[in-house]
Design an enzyme around this catalytic site. Structure first.
Site, PDB file in Angstrom:
ATOM      1  N   THR A  55       8.822   6.050  -3.713  1.00 47.36           N
ATOM      2  CA  THR A  55      10.161   5.501  -3.851  1.00 47.36           C
ATOM      3  C   THR A  55      11.216   6.585  -3.969  1.00 47.36           C
ATOM      4  OG1 THR A  55       9.906   5.318  -6.240  1.00 47.36           O
ATOM      5  CG2 THR A  55       9.278   3.408  -4.927  1.00 47.36           C
ATOM      6  N   HIS A  56      12.389   6.201  -4.394  1.00 53.05           N
ATOM      7  CA  HIS A  56      13.555   7.061  -4.405  1.00 53.05           C
ATOM      8  C   HIS A  56      13.374   8.395  -5.120  1.00 53.05           C
ATOM      9  CE1 HIS A  56      16.020   4.000  -2.600  1.00 53.05           C
ATOM     10  NE2 HIS A  56      15.522   3.130  -3.456  1.00 53.05           N
TER      11      HIS A  56
END
Length: 138
Positions: free
Chosen positions: A73-74
């Site tokens: 993810t980010h």
């Protein structure tokens, strides 16, 4: 998402091999993400129930953020690749704009949530499936 309770600071306890404090990331899901998860869990449960499974399990609530569960993810981004030093850290070759002899490799140079291997569209969060002339990308 950007919330006041999500932030980065220098860790007062942990230090690198040179004695410098490490970057500490403090974040969790907000009310919007929890409501979205709850809504989606209910819809998925309805769909699965209609399918008549012999065994079914639904997690109705989103737990706290855990960095080990979200490796793609980010948090993996950060040195975005782009075409302009004003909105990116590296050029399309992964070369840092203001330090020509430094290159950034791996997920750090790709936009967060980028789901394809790097290509000429690297730097975009959502990549097109076809080229402008209609040919597939891969």
């Amino acid at each position: 998402m950007s919330y006041d309770f999500n932030f980065m600071d220098l860790d007062p306890t942990y230090k690198d091999v040179y004695g410098m404090p490490l970057l500490r990331l403090t974040l969790d899901f907000g009310p919007n993400e929890r409501n979205l998860y709850r809504f989606m869990a209910q819809r998925c449960a309805e769909i699965m129930e209609a399918m008549g499974p012999s065994n079914m399990s639904v997690t109705e609530e989103l737990g706290p953020y855990n960095v080990h569960d979200y490796q793609s993810t980010h948090i993996n981004g950060g040195a975005i690749m782009g075409t302009d030093p004003g909105n990116s850290v590296t050029n399309s070759y992964g070369q840092v704009w203001d330090t020509p002899n430094v290159f950034v490799a791996g997920r750090r140079a790709l936009s967060p949530e980028c789901r394809r291997e790097p290509d000429r569209y690297a730097g975009r969060a959502r990549l097109p499936h076809r080229r402008r002339d209609g040919r597939p990308l891969l």
